[in-house]
Design a protein around this motif. Sequence first.
Motif: not given
Length: 78
Positions: A50-67
């Motif tokens: 149930x992880x939407x593509x919107x949530x997937x993109x948000x997690x990916x973007x946030x993780x990239x900023x942390x990295x």
Amino acid sequence: MSQQNLGPILDGLGNTLDLDEGDLVVSALVIIKVVDGQGRVSLGLSTSENLSWIDQNGLLFSAQQIVNQAEVTNGDDA
């Protein structure tokens, strides 16, 4: 190809996460690098149910900023 649970695989790679008492992990996006028997490299993605593509993109973007921030403050490139 067959479906495999990622828990043992991630455990074997030494993946851990710092969590405080009472923290609840509610979703996950796992990105993996796979090398097949011929040495070809591919990318694998796994998401929690149930992880939407919107949530997937948000997690990916946030993780990239942390990295990116860790790379700036780490200074390990020397």
